[in-house]
Design a protein around this motif. Structure first.
Motif, PDB file in Angstrom:
ATOM      1  N   UNK A  79      -1.100  -4.267  -2.220  1.00 26.29           N
ATOM      2  CA  UNK A  79      -1.092  -3.876  -3.631  1.00 26.29           C
ATOM      3  C   UNK A  79      -1.509  -2.414  -3.748  1.00 26.29           C
ATOM      4  N   UNK A  80      -1.110  -1.793  -4.845  1.00 24.77           N
ATOM      5  CA  UNK A  80      -1.579  -0.445  -5.203  1.00 24.77           C
ATOM      6  C   UNK A  80      -1.915  -0.489  -6.687  1.00 24.77           C
ATOM      7  N   UNK A  81      -3.204  -0.551  -6.998  1.00 29.56           N
ATOM      8  CA  UNK A  81      -3.658  -0.552  -8.391  1.00 29.56           C
ATOM      9  C   UNK A  81      -4.467   0.702  -8.730  1.00 29.56           C
ATOM     10  N   UNK A  82      -5.321   1.116  -7.809  1.00 28.93           N
ATOM     11  CA  UNK A  82      -6.306   2.170  -8.076  1.00 28.93           C
ATOM     12  C   UNK A  82      -5.657   3.453  -8.596  1.00 28.93           C
ATOM     13  N   UNK A  83      -6.159   3.914  -9.726  1.00 26.39           N
ATOM     14  CA  UNK A  83      -5.667   5.159 -10.310  1.00 26.39           C
ATOM     15  C   UNK A  83      -5.907   6.329  -9.363  1.00 26.39           C
ATOM     16  N   UNK A  84      -7.054   6.325  -8.700  1.00 28.15           N
ATOM     17  CA  UNK A  84      -7.383   7.424  -7.785  1.00 28.15           C
ATOM     18  C   UNK A  84      -6.425   7.443  -6.599  1.00 28.15           C
ATOM     19  N   UNK A 101       5.652   3.058  -5.766  1.00 27.35           N
ATOM     20  CA  UNK A 101       5.745   2.020  -6.792  1.00 27.35           C
ATOM     21  C   UNK A 101       4.456   1.210  -6.775  1.00 27.35           C
ATOM     22  N   UNK A 102       3.599   1.365  -7.806  1.00 28.13           N
ATOM     23  CA  UNK A 102       2.333   0.622  -7.831  1.00 28.13           C
ATOM     24  C   UNK A 102       2.551  -0.840  -8.183  1.00 28.13           C
ATOM     25  N   UNK A 103       1.471  -1.615  -8.092  1.00 28.91           N
ATOM     26  CA  UNK A 103       1.531  -3.033  -8.400  1.00 28.91           C
ATOM     27  C   UNK A 103       1.323  -3.863  -7.149  1.00 28.91           C
ATOM     28  N   UNK A 104       1.707  -5.125  -7.220  1.00 28.02           N
ATOM     29  CA  UNK A 104       1.571  -6.041  -6.079  1.00 28.02           C
ATOM     30  C   UNK A 104       2.924  -6.669  -5.797  1.00 28.02           C
ATOM     31  N   UNK A 105       3.555  -6.308  -4.657  1.00 28.81           N
ATOM     32  CA  UNK A 105       3.079  -5.356  -3.640  1.00 28.81           C
ATOM     33  C   UNK A 105       3.297  -3.914  -4.093  1.00 28.81           C
ATOM     34  N   UNK A 106       2.727  -2.987  -3.320  1.00 30.61           N
ATOM     35  CA  UNK A 106       2.972  -1.572  -3.550  1.00 30.61           C
ATOM     36  C   UNK A 106       3.947  -1.064  -2.503  1.00 30.61           C
ATOM     37  N   UNK A 107       4.921  -0.290  -2.940  1.00 39.85           N
ATOM     38  CA  UNK A 107       5.943   0.232  -2.023  1.00 39.85           C
ATOM     39  C   UNK A 107       5.955   1.746  -2.096  1.00 39.85           C
ATOM     40  N   UNK A 108       5.991   2.392  -0.936  1.00 38.04           N
ATOM     41  CA  UNK A 108       6.065   3.853  -0.875  1.00 38.04           C
ATOM     42  C   UNK A 108       7.241   4.239   0.013  1.00 38.04           C
ATOM     43  N   UNK A 109       8.026   5.192  -0.445  1.00 35.33           N
ATOM     44  CA  UNK A 109       9.069   5.806   0.381  1.00 35.33           C
ATOM     45  C   UNK A 109       8.787   7.291   0.422  1.00 35.33           C
ATOM     46  N   UNK A 128      -8.735   3.114   1.762  1.00 32.33           N
ATOM     47  CA  UNK A 128      -9.144   1.714   1.933  1.00 32.33           C
ATOM     48  C   UNK A 128      -8.043   0.787   1.407  1.00 32.33           C
ATOM     49  N   UNK A 129      -7.529  -0.077   2.284  1.00 31.69           N
ATOM     50  CA  UNK A 129      -6.445  -0.983   1.924  1.00 31.69           C
ATOM     51  C   UNK A 129      -6.764  -2.405   2.361  1.00 31.69           C
ATOM     52  N   UNK A 130      -6.225  -3.378   1.632  1.00 31.11           N
ATOM     53  CA  UNK A 130      -6.311  -4.761   2.107  1.00 31.11           C
ATOM     54  C   UNK A 130      -5.357  -4.926   3.275  1.00 31.11           C
ATOM     55  N   UNK A 131      -4.098  -4.556   3.081  1.00 30.92           N
ATOM     56  CA  UNK A 131      -3.115  -4.517   4.160  1.00 30.92           C
ATOM     57  C   UNK A 131      -2.114  -3.425   3.855  1.00 30.92           C
ATOM     58  N   UNK A 132      -1.700  -2.688   4.878  1.00 31.15           N
ATOM     59  CA  UNK A 132      -0.692  -1.651   4.697  1.00 31.15           C
ATOM     60  C   UNK A 132       0.000  -1.413   6.038  1.00 31.15           C
ATOM     61  N   UNK A 133       1.255  -1.049   6.000  1.00 32.27           N
ATOM     62  CA  UNK A 133       1.957  -0.770   7.247  1.00 32.27           C
ATOM     63  C   UNK A 133       3.303  -0.125   7.008  1.00 32.27           C
ATOM     64  N   UNK A 134       3.846   0.468   8.057  1.00 36.62           N
ATOM     65  CA  UNK A 134       5.189   1.042   8.015  1.00 36.62           C
ATOM     66  C   UNK A 134       6.193  -0.072   8.274  1.00 36.62           C
ATOM     67  N   UNK A 135       7.143  -0.225   7.372  1.00 38.78           N
ATOM     68  CA  UNK A 135       8.180  -1.233   7.527  1.00 38.78           C
ATOM     69  C   UNK A 135       9.340  -0.673   8.341  1.00 38.78           C
ATOM     70  N   UNK A 136       9.712   0.560   8.041  1.00 40.46           N
ATOM     71  CA  UNK A 136      10.844   1.177   8.729  1.00 40.46           C
ATOM     72  C   UNK A 136      10.698   2.683   8.654  1.00 40.46           C
TER      73      UNK A 136
END
Length: 304
Positions: free
Chosen positions: A173-178, A197-205, A224-232
């Motif tokens: 997820x990505x919620x934190x404004x900071x 793209x914030x929310x649950x899940x959070x997506x970054x390109x 600080x993340x609960x879970x994060x990783x590179x998909x591709x």
């Protein structure tokens, strides 16, 4: 944490804001994100508003200027305070565009260590500002001259850095404004294209020169993340012609992607995935949708 503790924290935050405003009284030195939030916090502390009615957090930025040997360096300390602060850590980061990435990375790490050494319950922002001011006198010696800035840019054209990358990142997820502000700032600072793209899940390109994309990932994953990783990660040779370079980009300059949001429990929300799928199709990236949402959790690393 109890409501009484939160109220005590909010009262201390107001005291700290007044102190900072008196320390940095010049225009542009102390800048509130939203003055309305400050008034709401005052209303809660005075008893005119219930704590449950306070949804937004106090946030502000402070500009620190140092001068040495006729050189001037300006840094910005950006703060976002949980209601429980100072009984929990504040969310803080710096902007110092006039020093190199490596120097700024080192400064950020040292400041995070300094923050960890501050006892919970003690006001931290003023302490960090004093530390930062002293630390900047060292950084004045590493100010980027115009030739150095060009060298910093050309660094990416050295052998082994002549490729273009498009990196897809999946977060629980990505919620934190900071966090969102940091991600946007870094994307723009590194001249990347893409979106968060914030929310649950959070997506970054993130797309751009491979060295810049890798630097972006280095910074993002250290949050600080609960879970994060590179998909591709797609990698292509960096073309010589400007037309060839433009053709590689699928997205505009880096920005936040906000679609119709669907609410969940508490602060949880997610973007309309149907709209997101269409957005990807419009940018010739439809294939990544199944990759993102068919993602095995083993491919996503636990946050640091």
């Amino acid at each position: 944490m109890s409501s009484e503790k939160c109220l005590q924290g909010l009262e201390l935050q107001l005291i700290e804001v007044e102190m900072l405003k008196s320390m940095y009284p010049n225009p542009g030195e102390f800048d509130l994100d939203d003055p309305t939030t400050l008034e709401l916090v005052k209303a809660v502390v005075s008893g005119e508003l219930e704590l449950t009615g306070l949804e937004s957090r106090l946030g502000y930025s402070i500009k620190v200027t140092v001068e040495s040997n006729k050189k001037i360096l300006v840094a910005e300390l950006v703060c976002n305070l949980p209601h429980e602060y100072p009984f929990v850590r504040p969310q803080i980061y710096t902007r110092v565009p006039e020093i190199s990435r490596e120097r700024h990375r080192q400064l950020r790490e040292e400041m995070n260590n300094e923050l960890e050494n501050i006892v919970e319950g003690e006001l931290a922002v003023g302490v960090l500002l004093e530390w930062l001011k002293e630390r900047l006198y060292t950084e004045v010696n590493y100010l980027l001259s115009e030739p150095s800035k060009k060298s910093e840019e050309k660094r990416c054209l050295e052998p082994g850095r002549d490729t273009f990358s498009r990196m897809w990142i999946f977060s629980h997820h990505i919620y934190s404004k900071v966090k969102r502000l940091e991600i946007l700032d870094w994307g723009k600072e590194l001249k990347l294209h893409g979106f968060c793209m914030p929310g649950k899940p959070g997506i970054i390109c993130a797309e751009g020169m491979t060295c810049d994309v890798e630097e972006f990932w280095h910074r993002v994953r250290r949050l600080s993340w609960k879970k994060i990783g590179i998909v591709e990660q797609e990698v292509f040779p960096w073309p010589e012609s400007s037309e060839g370079k433009s053709a590689l980009y699928k997205f505009q300059q880096f920005d936040e992607l906000v679609l119709d949001a669907r609410g969940g429990k508490g602060r949880e929300y997610h973007m309309d995935l149907g709209q997101f799928s269409k957005y990807l199709e419009q940018h010739n990236s439809g294939h990544i949708f199944n990759t993102l949402f068919g993602l095995d959790s083993k491919n996503v690393e636990d946050g640091v």
